[in-house]
Design an enzyme around this catalytic site. Structure first.
Site, PDB file in Angstrom:
ATOM      1  N   HIS A  17      31.529  47.030  51.725  1.00 45.91           N
ATOM      2  CA  HIS A  17      31.906  46.687  53.099  1.00 45.91           C
ATOM      3  C   HIS A  17      32.543  47.906  53.755  1.00 45.91           C
ATOM      4  O   HIS A  17      32.583  48.995  53.154  1.00 45.91           O
ATOM      5  CB  HIS A  17      32.809  45.450  53.138  1.00 45.91           C
ATOM      6  CG  HIS A  17      34.098  45.592  52.391  1.00 45.91           C
ATOM      7  ND1 HIS A  17      35.124  46.402  52.799  1.00 45.91           N
ATOM      8  CD2 HIS A  17      34.531  45.019  51.237  1.00 45.91           C
ATOM      9  CE1 HIS A  17      36.128  46.326  51.957  1.00 45.91           C
ATOM     10  NE2 HIS A  17      35.795  45.499  50.980  1.00 45.91           N
ATOM     11  N   HIS A  20      34.988  50.313  52.000  1.00 45.77           N
ATOM     12  CA  HIS A  20      34.439  51.316  51.078  1.00 45.77           C
ATOM     13  C   HIS A  20      33.830  52.476  51.858  1.00 45.77           C
ATOM     14  O   HIS A  20      33.970  53.643  51.474  1.00 45.77           O
ATOM     15  CB  HIS A  20      33.349  50.697  50.187  1.00 45.77           C
ATOM     16  CG  HIS A  20      33.814  49.490  49.428  1.00 45.77           C
ATOM     17  ND1 HIS A  20      33.251  48.255  49.594  1.00 45.77           N
ATOM     18  CD2 HIS A  20      34.809  49.334  48.530  1.00 45.77           C
ATOM     19  CE1 HIS A  20      33.868  47.387  48.814  1.00 45.77           C
ATOM     20  NE2 HIS A  20      34.828  48.011  48.160  1.00 45.77           N
ATOM     21  N   CYS A 125      45.745  41.380  35.757  1.00 42.84           N
ATOM     22  CA  CYS A 125      44.885  40.952  36.870  1.00 42.84           C
ATOM     23  C   CYS A 125      43.454  41.409  36.579  1.00 42.84           C
ATOM     24  O   CYS A 125      43.191  42.615  36.542  1.00 42.84           O
ATOM     25  CB  CYS A 125      45.346  41.550  38.202  1.00 42.84           C
ATOM     26  SG  CYS A 125      44.162  41.151  39.531  1.00 42.84           S
ATOM     27  N   CYS A 128      42.063  43.644  39.525  1.00 41.83           N
ATOM     28  CA  CYS A 128      42.553  45.030  39.572  1.00 41.83           C
ATOM     29  C   CYS A 128      42.254  45.729  38.246  1.00 41.83           C
ATOM     30  O   CYS A 128      42.364  46.942  38.157  1.00 41.83           O
ATOM     31  CB  CYS A 128      44.067  45.095  39.709  1.00 41.83           C
ATOM     32  SG  CYS A 128      44.791  44.393  41.165  1.00 41.83           S
ATOM     33  N   CYS A 143      48.899  38.068  41.690  1.00 36.57           N
ATOM     34  CA  CYS A 143      48.597  39.475  41.983  1.00 36.57           C
ATOM     35  C   CYS A 143      48.951  39.744  43.440  1.00 36.57           C
ATOM     36  O   CYS A 143      48.445  39.056  44.326  1.00 36.57           O
ATOM     37  CB  CYS A 143      47.114  39.758  41.753  1.00 36.57           C
ATOM     38  SG  CYS A 143      46.635  41.379  42.380  1.00 36.57           S
ATOM     39  N   HIS A 146      45.400  40.822  45.161  1.00 36.91           N
ATOM     40  CA  HIS A 146      44.306  39.849  45.278  1.00 36.91           C
ATOM     41  C   HIS A 146      44.769  38.418  45.509  1.00 36.91           C
ATOM     42  O   HIS A 146      43.949  37.540  45.763  1.00 36.91           O
ATOM     43  CB  HIS A 146      43.413  39.919  44.027  1.00 36.91           C
ATOM     44  CG  HIS A 146      42.704  41.225  43.907  1.00 36.91           C
ATOM     45  ND1 HIS A 146      43.150  42.258  43.104  1.00 36.91           N
ATOM     46  CD2 HIS A 146      41.602  41.693  44.537  1.00 36.91           C
ATOM     47  CE1 HIS A 146      42.337  43.290  43.231  1.00 36.91           C
ATOM     48  NE2 HIS A 146      41.398  42.978  44.097  1.00 36.91           N
ATOM     49  N   LYS A 295      44.136  42.582  54.843  1.00 36.16           N
ATOM     50  CA  LYS A 295      43.228  43.596  54.316  1.00 36.16           C
ATOM     51  C   LYS A 295      41.796  43.077  54.391  1.00 36.16           C
ATOM     52  O   LYS A 295      41.539  41.929  54.052  1.00 36.16           O
ATOM     53  CB  LYS A 295      43.580  43.875  52.854  1.00 36.16           C
ATOM     54  CG  LYS A 295      42.684  44.893  52.203  1.00 36.16           C
ATOM     55  CD  LYS A 295      42.879  44.963  50.700  1.00 36.16           C
ATOM     56  CE  LYS A 295      41.917  45.989  50.099  1.00 36.16           C
ATOM     57  NZ  LYS A 295      41.794  45.906  48.664  1.00 36.16           N
ATOM     58  N   LYS A 298      36.107  41.570  50.482  1.00 31.56           N
ATOM     59  CA  LYS A 298      35.011  40.644  50.245  1.00 31.56           C
ATOM     60  C   LYS A 298      35.551  39.267  49.855  1.00 31.56           C
ATOM     61  O   LYS A 298      35.065  38.246  50.311  1.00 31.56           O
ATOM     62  CB  LYS A 298      34.136  41.209  49.118  1.00 31.56           C
ATOM     63  CG  LYS A 298      32.735  40.710  49.152  1.00 31.56           C
ATOM     64  CD  LYS A 298      31.889  41.493  50.145  1.00 31.56           C
ATOM     65  CE  LYS A 298      30.602  40.738  50.434  1.00 31.56           C
ATOM     66  NZ  LYS A 298      29.789  41.391  51.431  1.00 31.56           N
TER      67      LYS A 298
END
Ligand code: MSP
Length: 507
Positions: A17, A20, A125, A128, A143, A146, A295, A298
């Site tokens: 996405h 990146h 996690c 991660c 986490c 996430h 943030k 995805k």
């Protein structure tokens, strides 16, 4: 001078996405700029294909991790090409050559006495791929990145004696304040080190998808150790028959997002010290692209698809937007509305329009021939030292700052052309000389600005520079008055066509 710039290698657990594309774009801008300066550049990106993040995603999809890797690595590679990234190599951690180097380096760390067998018990996690200490856990068991519930893991594996590197790391930070930038991240990493370092797992017993531990093939090397080594391994096999390690190592700058600071600013230099390899020159940490307050990711489903934006508006517009909208190094929000505003006001109106009206006036008032006279001194003064300032900004990895330096000149020239009003001068026979100077100045401004903008918007600037016959695009040529007389200008399609709206049905 060698200039080796890297992006993180992207997990192939999902499709790419905009988050990146962001790092790849910034790295490409740096690489292109340094090439303009005549530096010996190597630009690396790639994919991270081992470990839980990929294994678990593959399980969910009912495919093998290798299949998932093969499927998504192509998409990341395609993304790099679509954003116009001039990468020298695309590494995949499933490359056999990479695995060989990982094993060699891990063996060296073991031979140097920095590894011991032990038992890990604590939070983990899987997204991660990170063992979290109590201070890194949110709400008792979540986490912080996430927002998922963490796993409580207990596992026998090999440990890397990170704790023994506390002092060497503190020394590194004291001696090299530019090791981690911006300063806020330097402070964050240093305070993490000062809190005391725990040893970290170097291998995983339960996982099968990874590079085997050389002295115990029942275990695979922990995915972060494997992944970090990509920066080093790539140089040994990127170009067949040539080992580029001596030429480009240590890396000049690793660009990373703030979520992976600990790995790059603490574990990575310690690993290299343990293996007797020089540490990189610097790590530059950028912020997150946010959608609203969150943030872009995805898993949260709030992503902008870079392929779509490029399809509609071109790679240049996307490259410009992300680096202009969000100061490189801090978090910032992006949105389709924000994109359209920047596109229209800055790309179409401020830059695109300056280019088209300049060329149109040269055409109309001088038959397409750029007057071969010296540009006005007042305009030249505005460009004094600009290329040097842009270079300084780039030396600091201040990519948005460099862009801002250039953009302020575009605004200044737009103001200047309003004040000079060449369309009025054209009506007055006594102003022929001034009109010549003004037109010459406008073309020269566009030439300098476009050379400096090349790393950001390679395609549009190339079209413009070609239309005005400017061949030399090196940084030396980006000085006002340094250009060859450009002679005739060629017709130019709008650099950034206005966004056409479908007519809205009447209410
Ligand atoms: N595989 C690891 C990196 C290993 S490097 C030796 C990884 N991969 S990732 O795909 O999850 O993330 C790669 C990079 O993308 C990270 O730097 C991360 O910060 C960045 N981004 C992911 N989403 C982002 C935004 N929304 N905004 C900006 N960057 C973001 O971590």
């Amino acid at each position: 001078m060698p200039y080796y710039v890297t992006t993180p290698i992207y997990y192939v657990n999902a499709e790419p996405h905009l988050g990146h594309a962001y790092t790849t774009i910034a790295a490409d801008v740096l690489a292109r700029h340094m090439r303009q300066r005549g530096e010996d550049v190597f630009f690396l990106t790639g994919t991270d294909e081992h470990g839980e993040p990929v294994t678990q995603a593959a399980e969910r999809l009912g495919v093998t991790p290798r299949e998932l890797g093969d499927r998504n690595a192509v998409r990341f590679k395609d993304l790099a090409a679509r954003v116009g990234a001039t990468t020298d190599f695309f590494i995949r951690t499933t490359d056999p050559e990479h695995a060989t180097v990982v094993q060699e380096v891990v063996q060296r760390i073991q031979d140097n006495g920095h590894v011991y067998p032990g038992t890990y018990e604590g939070w983990y996690c899987p997204r991660c791929a990170d063992f979290k200490s109590e201070s890194e856990v949110e709400d008792g068991d979540r986490c912080p990145i996430h927002k998922i519930k963490l796993d409580w893991e207990k596992e026998d594996n090999y440990f890397f004696r990170l704790s023994t590197f506390q002092e060497p790391l503190e020394r590194l930070y004291a001696e090299r304040p530019e090791f981690v930038r911006p300063e806020i991240r330097y402070n964050e990493a240093l305070s993490f080190i000062r809190q005391g370092l725990r040893d970290v797992s170097l291998s995983r017993a339960r996982l099968k998808w990874g590079v085997p531990v050389p002295w115990d093939p029942e275990q695979v090397i922990y995915v972060w150790i494997d992944a970090l080594l990509n920066y080093y391994s790539a140089l040994s096999y990127a170009i067949e028959g040539h080992d580029l390690t001596d030429r480009f190592w240590p890396a000049t700058v690793h660009l990373i997002g703030k979520d992976i600071l600990k790995f790059h600013a603490v574990i990575w230099p310690a690993m290299l010290m343990a293996a007797g390899i020089e540490v990189p020159r610097s790590v530059f940490v950028h912020g997150f692209l946010l959608m609203g307050e969150q943030k872009m990711s995805k898993s949260l489903g709030n992503v902008i698809d870079p392929f779509e934006v490029i399809e509609l508006f071109g790679a240049d517009a996307l490259r410009f937007y992300v680096l202009r909208e969000v100061t490189f190094g801090t978090d910032g929000s992006v949105s389709p509305e924000g994109f359209e505003t920047r596109y229209t006001t800055e790309l179409a109106n401020e830059y695109g329009n300056l280019a088209s009206r300049t060329l149109a006036m040269v055409d109309r008032f001088r038959g397409g021939a750029v007057p071969a006279v010296r540009p006005p001194d007042d305009l030249a003064g505005d460009f004094e030292g600009l290329a040097d300032r842009v270079c300084e900004r780039f030396d600091e990895v201040d990519v948005s700052g460099a862009l801002d330096e250039i953009w302020r000149r575009i605004r200044r020239v737009n103001q200047w052309v309003q004040d000079e009003a060449p369309w009025q001068l054209a009506k007055d026979e006594g102003s022929t000389d001034r009109l010549d100077a003004v037109l010459s100045g406008l073309v020269e401004s566009l030439r300098v600005i476009s050379i400096l903008l090349q790393p950001f918007m390679p395609e549009a600037t190339d079209r413009l520079l070609t239309a005005i016959g400017a061949e030399d695009r090196s940084i030396e040529a980006a000085r006002f008055g340094a250009g060859e007389p450009t002679g005739a200008v060629a017709p130019l399609e709008p650099l950034f066509p206005r966004i056409e709206r479908e007519p809205q049905p009447a209410a």
